[in-house]
Write a protein that holds these residues in place. Structure first.
Motif, PDB file in Angstrom:
ATOM      1  N   PRO A 158      47.082 -45.173 -11.218  1.00 29.01           N
ATOM      2  CA  PRO A 158      47.144 -44.010 -11.932  1.00 29.01           C
ATOM      3  C   PRO A 158      49.352 -44.306 -12.590  1.00 29.01           C
ATOM      4  O   PRO A 158      49.579 -43.200 -14.085  1.00 29.01           O
ATOM      5  N   LYS A 159      50.124 -44.557 -11.460  1.00 27.85           N
ATOM      6  CA  LYS A 159      51.107 -45.007 -12.390  1.00 27.85           C
ATOM      7  C   LYS A 159      51.266 -45.997 -13.401  1.00 27.85           C
ATOM      8  O   LYS A 159      52.049 -46.255 -14.782  1.00 27.85           O
ATOM      9  N   LYS A 160      50.471 -47.664 -13.188  1.00 32.63           N
ATOM     10  CA  LYS A 160      51.117 -48.765 -13.929  1.00 32.63           C
ATOM     11  C   LYS A 160      49.795 -48.107 -15.182  1.00 32.63           C
ATOM     12  O   LYS A 160      50.552 -48.538 -16.512  1.00 32.63           O
ATOM     13  N   ASP A 161      49.034 -47.657 -15.188  1.00 31.35           N
ATOM     14  CA  ASP A 161      47.640 -47.946 -16.388  1.00 31.35           C
ATOM     15  C   ASP A 161      47.452 -46.236 -17.192  1.00 31.35           C
ATOM     16  O   ASP A 161      47.337 -46.856 -17.922  1.00 31.35           O
ATOM     17  N   LEU A 162      47.832 -45.637 -16.223  1.00 27.52           N
ATOM     18  CA  LEU A 162      47.626 -44.233 -17.166  1.00 27.52           C
ATOM     19  C   LEU A 162      48.755 -43.031 -17.064  1.00 27.52           C
ATOM     20  O   LEU A 162      49.488 -42.281 -17.920  1.00 27.52           O
ATOM     21  N   LYS A 163      50.119 -44.340 -16.837  1.00 25.84           N
ATOM     22  CA  LYS A 163      52.034 -43.788 -16.605  1.00 25.84           C
ATOM     23  C   LYS A 163      51.795 -42.606 -15.942  1.00 25.84           C
ATOM     24  O   LYS A 163      52.503 -41.992 -16.681  1.00 25.84           O
ATOM     25  N   LEU A 164      51.711 -42.053 -15.228  1.00 27.26           N
ATOM     26  CA  LEU A 164      51.484 -40.322 -14.917  1.00 27.26           C
ATOM     27  C   LEU A 164      53.124 -40.914 -14.041  1.00 27.26           C
ATOM     28  O   LEU A 164      53.363 -41.727 -12.946  1.00 27.26           O
ATOM     29  N   THR A 165      53.711 -39.501 -13.596  1.00 25.17           N
ATOM     30  CA  THR A 165      55.097 -40.006 -12.844  1.00 25.17           C
ATOM     31  C   THR A 165      54.485 -39.314 -11.882  1.00 25.17           C
ATOM     32  O   THR A 165      53.387 -38.996 -10.969  1.00 25.17           O
ATOM     33  N   ASP A 166      56.176 -39.637 -10.804  1.00 25.80           N
ATOM     34  CA  ASP A 166      55.375 -39.316  -9.385  1.00 25.80           C
ATOM     35  C   ASP A 166      55.544 -37.663  -9.312  1.00 25.80           C
ATOM     36  O   ASP A 166      54.493 -36.742  -8.433  1.00 25.80           O
ATOM     37  N   GLU A 167      55.773 -36.685 -10.385  1.00 26.56           N
ATOM     38  CA  GLU A 167      55.788 -35.363 -10.240  1.00 26.56           C
ATOM     39  C   GLU A 167      54.323 -34.588 -10.734  1.00 26.56           C
ATOM     40  O   GLU A 167      54.309 -34.184 -10.369  1.00 26.56           O
ATOM     41  N   GLN A 168      54.198 -35.692 -11.902  1.00 23.64           N
ATOM     42  CA  GLN A 168      52.888 -35.719 -11.911  1.00 23.64           C
ATOM     43  C   GLN A 168      51.896 -35.674 -10.526  1.00 23.64           C
ATOM     44  O   GLN A 168      50.662 -34.623 -10.623  1.00 23.64           O
ATOM     45  N   ILE A 169      52.052 -36.739  -9.780  1.00 29.55           N
ATOM     46  CA  ILE A 169      50.545 -37.084  -9.512  1.00 29.55           C
ATOM     47  C   ILE A 169      50.531 -35.720  -7.646  1.00 29.55           C
ATOM     48  O   ILE A 169      49.792 -35.550  -7.871  1.00 29.55           O
ATOM     49  N   ASP A 170      52.201 -35.613  -8.148  1.00 32.44           N
ATOM     50  CA  ASP A 170      52.505 -34.542  -7.632  1.00 32.44           C
ATOM     51  C   ASP A 170      51.800 -33.468  -6.667  1.00 32.44           C
ATOM     52  O   ASP A 170      50.941 -33.047  -6.241  1.00 32.44           O
ATOM     53  N   ALA A 171      51.731 -33.500  -8.317  1.00 37.53           N
ATOM     54  CA  ALA A 171      50.744 -31.514  -8.781  1.00 37.53           C
ATOM     55  C   ALA A 171      49.658 -31.835  -8.405  1.00 37.53           C
ATOM     56  O   ALA A 171      48.755 -30.814  -8.296  1.00 37.53           O
ATOM     57  N   ILE A 172      49.280 -32.823  -9.538  1.00 34.31           N
ATOM     58  CA  ILE A 172      47.596 -33.401  -9.076  1.00 34.31           C
ATOM     59  C   ILE A 172      47.355 -33.618  -8.049  1.00 34.31           C
ATOM     60  O   ILE A 172      46.325 -32.088  -7.165  1.00 34.31           O
ATOM     61  N   ALA A 173      47.840 -34.218  -7.081  1.00 34.59           N
ATOM     62  CA  ALA A 173      47.605 -33.861  -5.381  1.00 34.59           C
ATOM     63  C   ALA A 173      48.090 -32.923  -4.385  1.00 34.59           C
ATOM     64  O   ALA A 173      46.810 -32.100  -3.939  1.00 34.59           O
ATOM     65  N   ASP A 174      48.580 -32.011  -5.090  1.00 43.46           N
ATOM     66  CA  ASP A 174      48.751 -30.476  -4.638  1.00 43.46           C
ATOM     67  C   ASP A 174      47.623 -29.835  -4.830  1.00 43.46           C
ATOM     68  O   ASP A 174      46.668 -28.781  -4.153  1.00 43.46           O
ATOM     69  N   PHE A 175      47.039 -29.833  -6.395  1.00 45.29           N
ATOM     70  CA  PHE A 175      46.199 -28.903  -6.909  1.00 45.29           C
ATOM     71  C   PHE A 175      44.682 -29.344  -5.527  1.00 45.29           C
ATOM     72  O   PHE A 175      43.966 -28.601  -5.502  1.00 45.29           O
ATOM     73  N   LEU A 176      45.140 -30.501  -5.735  1.00 46.16           N
ATOM     74  CA  LEU A 176      42.944 -31.139  -5.061  1.00 46.16           C
ATOM     75  C   LEU A 176      43.136 -30.847  -3.910  1.00 46.16           C
ATOM     76  O   LEU A 176      42.302 -30.198  -3.314  1.00 46.16           O
ATOM     77  N   ALA A 177      44.117 -30.943  -3.085  1.00 48.59           N
ATOM     78  CA  ALA A 177      44.469 -30.279  -1.940  1.00 48.59           C
ATOM     79  C   ALA A 177      43.716 -29.155  -1.571  1.00 48.59           C
ATOM     80  O   ALA A 177      43.263 -29.347  -0.304  1.00 48.59           O
ATOM     81  N   ASN A 178      44.246 -28.039  -2.474  1.00 46.55           N
ATOM     82  CA  ASN A 178      44.104 -27.140  -2.156  1.00 46.55           C
ATOM     83  C   ASN A 178      42.319 -26.658  -2.532  1.00 46.55           C
ATOM     84  O   ASN A 178      42.403 -25.062  -3.060  1.00 46.55           O
TER      85      ASN A 178
END
Length: 346
Positions: free
Chosen positions: A320-340
């Motif tokens: 997600p970081k290297k290939d999809l260019k997601l930022t730490d903030e975007q990864i945190d938001a997606i993780a928060d959504f999926l966890a809930n």
């Protein structure tokens, strides 16, 4: 003779220590010696029969050997040769017939189990049908009669036959739930294998790939969750409920453009990667990051998203970081959504 005994005394502690060490290498939740269904029980009974026959043969052979050693040992002053029995017709028939009878007993029992547990119940109207597709390094479960697809967690009702059609999306894998049944290969080139098992009791049973299939073969696990019929029906209903995307518009756009092209959640997304519906309520992330043990669901999802190759080397998910260019903030938001993102039954 004395030197040999001294060598045995030196090696005995090492042998005992090695036995104790190896006995601790097993996993309690991954054992064919704790059968929890009729298929596994039948296979366990066959193992016990084989071991019993082996022990009987060993006892008889060693018993005869000890008897002959004591009865016909050379005594002081003895010069004559004991009576030779080679060519004795009765003895030759006896020790030829006994192994044949034992092999016949084991062979009949084996053939009976193989045909009984190799039955194809796919057309049985009372069986729950599941199409299993293996991937490097995860498992996909599709319930054609219910219109439900999930990954990593195989949910089944207790007391019912579960009929499987198994195939692979890439290389050769092997479907194995030791507590419920033996191994069934998922073969490439469009070949489909059939299998079945039943879980007698509610519980969670660990499954694994039993065929070397790449770098993360040892990490290719899944769980079989045996539940009551009512709980199974509730799970199916919850899996078919619509799933709302992230409330934050920016996170929703990133999730749709970068995640749902491969993954599915609810009725949206693609089929080429694990289905994420209800992932926040599962016991693990990527089948090996245990929620509550290795971290919270969100922490484990972030661990996976930050570097999938570090968790499961050789898997096919882009970074997600290297290939999809997601930022730490975007990864945190997606993780928060999926966890809930949990099923309404959880």
């Amino acid at each position: 003779m004395m030197k040999r005994w001294q060598a045995v005394k030196r090696l005995l502690p090492l042998f005992v220590g090695l036995v104790l060490l190896l006995s601790a290498c097993g996993r309690e939740d991954l054992s064919a010696l704790r059968p929890q269904g009729p298929v596994a029980q039948g296979q366990f009974d066959l193992m016990k029969l084989s071991i019993a026959i082996m022990i009987v043969v060993l006892l008889i052979v060693f018993g005869i050997a000890i008897y002959v050693w004591i009865r016909f040992r050379r005594r002081p002053g003895q010069t004559d040769i004991p009576e030779q029995v080679e060519g004795n017709f009765k003895l030759e028939v006896l020790w030829t017939a006994i192994p044949l009878v034992l092999v016949l007993i084991l062979g009949v029992a084996t053939v009976q189990k193989v045909f009984s547990y190799g039955e194809n119940y796919w057309n049985d109207k009372n069986a729950v049908k599941v199409k299993v597709t293996s991937h490097q390094f995860w498992w996909e479960f599709n319930y054609p009669d219910y219109g439900v697809t999930t990954a990593q967690d195989l949910v089944i009702p207790t007391g019912k036959k579960i009929a499987f059609q198994l195939k692979t999306a890439d290389v050769l894998h092997s479907f194995w739930v030791p507590s419920l049944a033996g191994k069934t290969d998922t073969n490439p080139e469009g070949a489909i294998n059939n299998a079945w098992f039943t879980a007698d009791k509610e519980g969670v049973y660990l499954g694994k790939c039993a065929e070397l299939c790449g770098q993360s073969h040892g990490l290719m696990e899944f769980k079989v969750k045996a539940v009551s019929q009512a709980s199974f029906d509730s799970w199916v209903k919850a899996m078919k409920e619509p799933v709302a995307l992230p409330a934050d518009q920016a996170t929703a756009e990133v999730f749709k453009s970068q995640c749902l092209t491969c993954h599915a959640i609810g009725s949206e997304g693609g089929p080429s990667a694990p289905n994420l519906t209800g992932i926040g309520g599962r016991e693990s992330v990527a089948s090996i990051l245990i929620n509550g043990k290795d971290g919270t669901a969100k922490e484990n999802i972030k661990t996976w998203l930050e570097d999938p190759q570090a968790v499961k080397p050789g898997n096919k998910m882009p970074n997600p970081k290297k290939d999809l260019k997601l930022t730490d903030e975007q990864i945190d938001a997606i993780a928060d959504f999926l966890a809930n993102s949990k099923l309404k039954t959880q």
